[in-house]
Design a protein around this motif. Structure first.
Motif, PDB file in Angstrom:
ATOM      1  N   GLY A   1      12.060  -6.910  10.004  1.00 37.93           N
ATOM      2  CA  GLY A   1      11.278  -6.462   8.865  1.00 37.93           C
ATOM      3  C   GLY A   1      12.055  -5.446   8.044  1.00 37.93           C
ATOM      4  N   THR A   2      13.016  -4.797   8.613  1.00 34.19           N
ATOM      5  CA  THR A   2      13.931  -3.815   8.045  1.00 34.19           C
ATOM      6  C   THR A   2      13.243  -2.579   7.477  1.00 34.19           C
ATOM      7  N   LEU A   3      13.962  -1.467   7.560  1.00 29.54           N
ATOM      8  CA  LEU A   3      13.451  -0.202   7.027  1.00 29.54           C
ATOM      9  C   LEU A   3      13.247  -0.283   5.518  1.00 29.54           C
ATOM     10  N   ALA A   4      14.123  -1.001   4.840  1.00 31.12           N
ATOM     11  CA  ALA A   4      14.015  -1.110   3.381  1.00 31.12           C
ATOM     12  C   ALA A   4      12.709  -1.796   2.980  1.00 31.12           C
ATOM     13  N   LEU A   5      12.300  -2.818   3.721  1.00 35.92           N
ATOM     14  CA  LEU A   5      11.062  -3.511   3.379  1.00 35.92           C
ATOM     15  C   LEU A   5       9.826  -2.718   3.794  1.00 35.92           C
ATOM     16  N   ALA A   6       9.943  -1.850   4.802  1.00 35.11           N
ATOM     17  CA  ALA A   6       8.814  -1.018   5.219  1.00 35.11           C
ATOM     18  C   ALA A   6       8.646   0.182   4.300  1.00 35.11           C
ATOM     19  N   SER A   7       9.744   0.667   3.708  1.00 41.40           N
ATOM     20  CA  SER A   7       9.679   1.800   2.791  1.00 41.40           C
ATOM     21  C   SER A   7       8.987   1.360   1.501  1.00 41.40           C
ATOM     22  N   PHE A   8       8.525   2.335   0.725  1.00 37.03           N
ATOM     23  CA  PHE A   8       7.740   1.978  -0.459  1.00 37.03           C
ATOM     24  C   PHE A   8       7.829   3.088  -1.495  1.00 37.03           C
ATOM     25  N   ASP A   9       7.292   2.816  -2.675  1.00 34.44           N
ATOM     26  CA  ASP A   9       7.203   3.833  -3.712  1.00 34.44           C
ATOM     27  C   ASP A   9       5.778   3.860  -4.247  1.00 34.44           C
ATOM     28  N   GLN A  10       5.566   4.646  -5.299  1.00 38.06           N
ATOM     29  CA  GLN A  10       4.211   4.842  -5.807  1.00 38.06           C
ATOM     30  C   GLN A  10       3.568   3.561  -6.319  1.00 38.06           C
ATOM     31  N   SER A  11       4.341   2.542  -6.575  1.00 35.18           N
ATOM     32  CA  SER A  11       3.766   1.290  -7.087  1.00 35.18           C
ATOM     33  C   SER A  11       3.057   0.479  -5.999  1.00 35.18           C
ATOM     34  N   ALA A  12       3.158   0.909  -4.747  1.00 35.81           N
ATOM     35  CA  ALA A  12       2.552   0.161  -3.626  1.00 35.81           C
ATOM     36  C   ALA A  12       1.097   0.577  -3.384  1.00 35.81           C
ATOM     37  N   LYS A  13       0.375   0.842  -4.434  1.00 38.10           N
ATOM     38  CA  LYS A  13      -1.019   1.260  -4.321  1.00 38.10           C
ATOM     39  C   LYS A  13      -1.860   0.200  -3.606  1.00 38.10           C
ATOM     40  N   ASN A  14      -2.618   0.645  -2.596  1.00 39.85           N
ATOM     41  CA  ASN A  14      -3.523  -0.239  -1.845  1.00 39.85           C
ATOM     42  C   ASN A  14      -2.802  -1.445  -1.246  1.00 39.85           C
ATOM     43  N   LYS A  15      -1.599  -1.229  -0.771  1.00 39.67           N
ATOM     44  CA  LYS A  15      -0.793  -2.294  -0.169  1.00 39.67           C
ATOM     45  C   LYS A  15      -0.590  -2.013   1.311  1.00 39.67           C
ATOM     46  N   THR A  16       0.057  -2.920   1.985  1.00 35.65           N
ATOM     47  CA  THR A  16       0.441  -2.760   3.383  1.00 35.65           C
ATOM     48  C   THR A  16       1.934  -3.014   3.509  1.00 35.65           C
ATOM     49  N   ARG A  17       2.502  -2.506   4.587  1.00 37.76           N
ATOM     50  CA  ARG A  17       3.893  -2.777   4.939  1.00 37.76           C
ATOM     51  C   ARG A  17       3.941  -2.986   6.447  1.00 37.76           C
ATOM     52  N   LYS A  18       4.998  -3.630   6.925  1.00 33.30           N
ATOM     53  CA  LYS A  18       5.133  -3.842   8.364  1.00 33.30           C
ATOM     54  C   LYS A  18       6.580  -3.681   8.784  1.00 33.30           C
ATOM     55  N   LEU A  19       6.739  -3.298  10.061  1.00 31.69           N
ATOM     56  CA  LEU A  19       8.062  -3.088  10.623  1.00 31.69           C
ATOM     57  C   LEU A  19       7.997  -3.456  12.092  1.00 31.69           C
TER      58      LEU A  19
END
Length: 140
Positions: free
Chosen positions: A79-97
């Motif tokens: 899943g990589t750290l880059a894909l788990a990291s996020f910025d302010q545009s990820a409002k009401n989103k999810t990420r996984k690692l």
């Protein structure tokens, strides 16, 4: 449809919180004993800052207090750290690692930069592929 509830155990990695500055969120230490798989699931609320970034990192070790903690190599992070990291545009989103390392204990960290507004975040460690099943419900 297949049952998965008896094959997983959710554990709080980062309790729901709202951060308003650049202080890192250090997750709980997750004990992987008895499981063959771990995935971290991030829940993001409305990230109010206009130019904030949130870097996700992971560390692991064999000491229960992680006094021997080292950074998890990218090869052990599906899943990589880059894909788990996020910025302010990820409002009401999810990420996984994912985590595929051989150490018993693992934890995550979320480090904001440029954050000057409310950022609601939480994370769960989903332990899977238990050596003994069914898993407890409710989880311990």
């Amino acid at each position: 449809m297949r049952d998965i509830v008896n094959l997983i155990t959710p554990v709080v990695a980062i309790a729901p919180t709202v951060i308003t500055d650049n202080t890192a969120l250090v997750g709980n230490i997750i004990d992987t004993n008895g499981y063959e798989g771990v995935a971290f699931l991030f829940n993001l609320g409305v990230l109010a800052a206009t130019s904030a970034t949130f870097a996700v990192t992971a560390e692991h070790g064999d000491a229960a207090d992680l006094s021997d903690a080292v950074a998890v190599p990218n090869s052990n992070l599906p899943g990589t750290l880059a894909l788990a990291s996020f910025d302010q545009s990820a409002k009401n989103k999810t990420r996984k690692l994912g985590y595929t390392g051989a150490k018993r204990y693992v934890r995550i960290r979320v480090t904001p930069a440029g954050n000057n507004a409310a950022a609601p975040i939480s994370a769960m460690a989903l332990l899977a592929y238990p050596r003994f099943r069914p898993t407890a419900n409710p989880p311990a």
